[in-house]
Enzyme design. Structure first.
Site, short mmCIF file in Angstrom:
data_model
loop_
_atom_site.label_atom_id
_atom_site.label_comp_id
_atom_site.label_asym_id
_atom_site.label_seq_id
_atom_site.Cartn_x
_atom_site.Cartn_y
_atom_site.Cartn_z
N HIS A 98 1.03 -1.24 -0.12
CA HIS A 98 -0.01 -0.03 -0.13
C HIS A 98 0.97 1.39 -0.06
CE1 HIS A 98 -2.85 -2.85 2.07
NE2 HIS A 98 -3.33 -2.73 0.75
N GLU A 101 1.79 3.69 2.86
CA GLU A 101 2.41 3.01 4.36
C GLU A 101 3.93 3.35 4.23
OE1 GLU A 101 0.69 -0.90 4.58
OE2 GLU A 101 -1.22 -0.04 4.39
N HIS A 204 3.67 -3.34 6.92
CA HIS A 204 2.85 -2.44 6.49
C HIS A 204 2.43 -1.53 7.78
CE1 HIS A 204 0.56 -4.76 2.95
NE2 HIS A 204 1.38 -5.54 3.67
N GLU A 268 2.10 -5.17 10.93
CA GLU A 268 1.48 -3.77 10.93
C GLU A 268 2.14 -3.02 12.14
OE1 GLU A 268 -0.93 -2.64 9.05
OE2 GLU A 268 -1.69 -4.17 8.16
#
Length: 384
Positions: A98, A101, A204, A268
């Site tokens: 993405h 990010e 991420h 994450e």
């Protein structure tokens, strides 16, 4: 004739531009800068006099496979005399699937820079990836489609867009990497150790704030056990909240796990921020241990203990079935917010979601997805 002359001039100018940029990259290690400059790709014919995009780093060969895709191969594989924990590995460290990010991209940039500047010597085959340069340059999650839902061939069923093309390319690069003749799966000695020798850490950051700032999704393993040593590695990297996947998916980490038996995680590392706004001190443990991993340095891991982790089983997806879909939660709800049994969290023409389990919590809520796509992930606490 005029058009042909203009085309030749453009090609010559593009060739010189790429040559200069590539030389600068070899000198200064600015992987991010080169990737941003050539966001779609580059024509390999531009680099005929640069040894096909291959150059030397300390005791290893580096090859720029595509924009945002860099392969590092050490001159010799480690010998069987090493401890099993440091035996030959094939490692993928990916970021920017993405485009907005940014912290993971900056982590990859720093590790690559260290390698090119001679501060880190790579001793395991490693593939570094900045996944979605086009969306990165427009500071958006994606340009046309969510790239992290297009792997495992799911890109085949969508209309043409940049992410469709990029998913297909990234699948091929990963396949080539894990099946290469120089891969450790082709080393005779590796057959004595039945543990996976392939690794993929897909980094991420999340759209929303989270009750637990850093967390990782461990892809669905079918009938294979969750690897506790990998969990302790995640904890050493500063990530001790783990979600155990419940089903096959189209994520990048699941692609490597399902197809190449890779130890893989979607990691994450906090909330999305713009370039320049990340406090990189917050990612020191991740950066340090990934560096130690690729350079075959020892990493101190604790024995697995449930009390050192916050673990969740993924229960269900909340799926958007129609344009009438609504998430019945506040806009500022954090990831891992829990709800009492019987709480309705979505409405969608009878396809409503109502909580059924003690401690049921919501992760990645996002109503702005396409029909048929996941609008939230529902999880519940668990132990191993």
């Amino acid at each position: 004739m005029v058009a042909h002359t203009i085309s030749q001039q453009f090609t010559a100018n593009s060739s010189e531009l790429f040559k200069n940029a590539f030389r600068l990259f070899i000198k200064n290690g600015d992987f991010l800068g080169l990737t941003r400059q050539f966001e779609h790709s580059f024509d390999h014919k531009f680099s005929d006099d640069l040894s096909s995009l291959t150059f030397r780093v300390t005791a290893a060969t580096a090859t720029l496979i595509d924009t945002g895709v860099l392969l590092i191969e050490p001159d010799s594989l480690l010998t069987a005399g090493h401890d099993k924990a440091t035996f030959n590995k094939n490692i993928i460290i990916s970021s920017g699937i993405h485009g907005n990010e940014t912290a993971p991209i900056e982590i990859v940039q720093q590790i690559v820079n260290d390698i090119i500047q001679g501060k880190t010597q790579v001793k395991h085959r490693t593939l570094f990836i900045i996944g979605n340069p086009v969306s990165m340059n427009i500071a958006k999650r994606f340009q046309g489609e969510n790239l992290n839902r297009l792997f495992c061939g799911k890109h085949q069923s969508i209309t043409p867009c940049y992410e469709k093309y990029r998913a297909e390319k990234l699948e091929q690069y990963v396949t080539d990497f894990f099946t290469a003749k120089s891969s450790i799966t082709d080393v005779e000695d590796s057959s004595t150790d039945k543990q996976a020798k392939n690794y993929h850490y897909d980094l991420h950051t999340a759209i929303r704030s989270s009750k637990y700032e850093k967390f990782a999704i461990y892809p669905y393993q079918d009938d294979k056990p969750w690897d506790k040593e990998q969990l302790t590695f995640m904890a050493a990297c500063g990530v001790n909240t783990i979600l155990f996947g419940h089903a096959p998916s189209g994520t990048f980490s699941y692609f490597s796990s399902a197809n190449f038996s890779a130890h893989a995680f979607t990691v994450e590392l906090g909330k999305v921020k713009a370039f320049g706004e990340n406090d990189m001190q917050n990612f020191t443990a991740m950066y340090s241990n990934l560096t130690r991993l690729v350079s075959a340095q020892s990493i101190s891991l604790d024995l697995f203990d449930n009390s050192n982790f916050t673990l969740f089983n993924v229960l269900n997806d909340i799926t958007k079935h129609s344009d009438d879909f609504k998430l019945l939660i506040d806009n500022d709800v954090k990831n891992f917010t829990s709800y009492p049994i019987g709480t309705q969290l979505s409405s969608d023409n009878g396809n409503d979601y109502i909580t059924r389990v003690d401690g049921e919590s919501i992760v990645f809520p996002n109503a702005n997805v396409g029909i048929g796509q996941r609008a939230a992930l529902m999880v519940a606490p668990c132990k191993l």
